[in-house]
Each structure stands twice: as structure tokens, then as C-alpha cells.
Design a protein around this motif. Structure first.
Motif, mmCIF file in Angstrom:
data_model
loop_
_atom_site.group_PDB
_atom_site.id
_atom_site.type_symbol
_atom_site.label_atom_id
_atom_site.label_comp_id
_atom_site.label_asym_id
_atom_site.label_seq_id
_atom_site.Cartn_x
_atom_site.Cartn_y
_atom_site.Cartn_z
ATOM 1 N N LEU A 1 44.729 18.447 25.479
ATOM 2 C CA LEU A 1 44.303 17.518 24.438
ATOM 3 C C LEU A 1 43.672 18.257 23.264
ATOM 4 O O LEU A 1 42.599 18.836 23.398
ATOM 5 N N ARG B 1 45.452 9.867 32.328
ATOM 6 C CA ARG B 1 44.371 9.042 32.873
ATOM 7 C C ARG B 1 44.888 7.940 33.801
ATOM 8 O O ARG B 1 44.369 7.732 34.890
ATOM 9 N N TYR C 1 37.145 21.980 30.349
ATOM 10 C CA TYR C 1 38.121 21.830 29.275
ATOM 11 C C TYR C 1 39.486 22.381 29.648
ATOM 12 O O TYR C 1 40.345 22.547 28.794
ATOM 13 N N ASN D 1 40.412 10.199 26.287
ATOM 14 C CA ASN D 1 41.754 10.344 25.723
ATOM 15 C C ASN D 1 42.696 11.135 26.624
ATOM 16 O O ASN D 1 43.747 11.575 26.176
ATOM 17 N N HIS D 2 42.354 11.305 27.864
ATOM 18 C CA HIS D 2 43.141 12.076 28.825
ATOM 19 C C HIS D 2 44.545 11.494 28.931
ATOM 20 O O HIS D 2 44.717 10.311 29.216
ATOM 21 N N LYS D 3 45.571 12.314 28.717
ATOM 22 C CA LYS D 3 46.929 11.774 28.658
ATOM 23 C C LYS D 3 47.467 11.327 30.018
ATOM 24 O O LYS D 3 48.400 10.549 30.068
ATOM 25 N N ILE E 1 42.547 16.463 37.334
ATOM 26 C CA ILE E 1 42.034 15.837 36.108
ATOM 27 C C ILE E 1 41.576 16.901 35.111
ATOM 28 O O ILE E 1 41.928 16.855 33.932
ATOM 29 N N THR F 1 37.339 13.963 25.526
ATOM 30 C CA THR F 1 38.552 14.494 26.155
ATOM 31 C C THR F 1 38.951 13.649 27.358
ATOM 32 O O THR F 1 40.130 13.400 27.576
ATOM 33 N N LEU F 2 37.977 13.188 28.129
ATOM 34 C CA LEU F 2 38.288 12.379 29.301
ATOM 35 C C LEU F 2 38.785 10.991 28.927
ATOM 36 O O LEU F 2 39.718 10.465 29.532
ATOM 37 N N ASN G 1 43.151 18.503 31.374
ATOM 38 C CA ASN G 1 42.281 18.316 30.210
ATOM 39 C C ASN G 1 42.603 19.350 29.127
ATOM 40 O O ASN G 1 42.201 19.197 27.989
#
Length: 113
Positions: free
Chosen positions: A108, A17, A72, A13-15, A101, A10-11, A105
Motif C-alpha cells: 500500500l 482486508r 509495514y 486501506n489494506h487491499k 495481514i 495502512t490497515l 501491508n
């Protein structure tokens, strides 16, 4: 138990980021009754480290169920802190960054593979 492989996915692919993650490495230590691990976060690197001996910028301690909800993005870090569900250590700036952050999360979707 916190699924660290899923969390890393998840991190990674964090949108948000590129916007939210720091340039320099920031260390988030997670402590539960059964687990102890550290997440190293930066724009270039996301790593989960077992038994990190260095200094962590933020430490989250508490029940794994509550920490899962936070990690999450299903519960805000500040809400859990106000309910005394977890203990948070670290500077306000680092806590605020982790709040952003982790809260983002939630969006996703993951598929089991």
C-alpha cells in the motif's frame, strides 16, 4: 517510535482486508521500550487502543525499528522471530494470520497529507 496513525491508515486501506481480516475481533498488542498499544482488527473495525487491559491474541515485543519493519510489511514476522529480533506470543493460528495481514501491508503506497 511507531506511527500509529500511519499504521491505522495502512490497515484500514489494506487491499486484502475482506479476505484476511477475521470476522470476530482479534487483538494484537505491540510492546516496545517506549510504547504499548493494542490493535483491534476485524472486517468491520480497526482500532488502536492505548493501555488495553484485556487479553490479546498476539503480543509482539521488541525494538521499535524491527517492529516498524514488520508492521509495514518490509520484514516477515517469522524471519524476525527466527533472528531473535522480537518476541512473539500467541497461538500459531493467530501468528499466521498476523503474518499474512502484515506481510500484505507492504503493497500500500502512502502519501503524506
Amino acid at each position: 517510535m511507531i506511527d500509529t496513525a500511519r499504521l491505522k491508515k495502512t490497515l484500514v486501506n489494506h487491499k486484502f482486508r475482506a479476505l484476511l481480516f477475521p470476522n470476530e475481533s482479534t487483538y494484537l498488542k505491540i510492546k516496545t521500550k517506549d510504547q504499548l498499544f493494542t490493535i483491534r482488527l476485524s472486517k468491520e473495525c480497526i482500532e488502536i487502543i492505548d493501555n488495553w487491559e484485556g487479553t490479546s491474541d498476539v503480543v509482539l515485543s521488541g525494538d521499535s525499528t524491527v517492529l516498524n519493519e514488520i508492521l509495514y510489511g518490509h520484514m516477515k514476522l517469522q524471519d524476525a522471530k527466527e533472528l531473535n529480533s522480537i518476541i512473539v506470543e500467541g497461538s500459531f493460528r493467530h501468528q499466521l494470520m498476523m503474518e499474512a495481514i502484515l506481510w500484505f501491508n507492504q503493497k500500500l503506497p502512502l502519501t503524506s497529507q
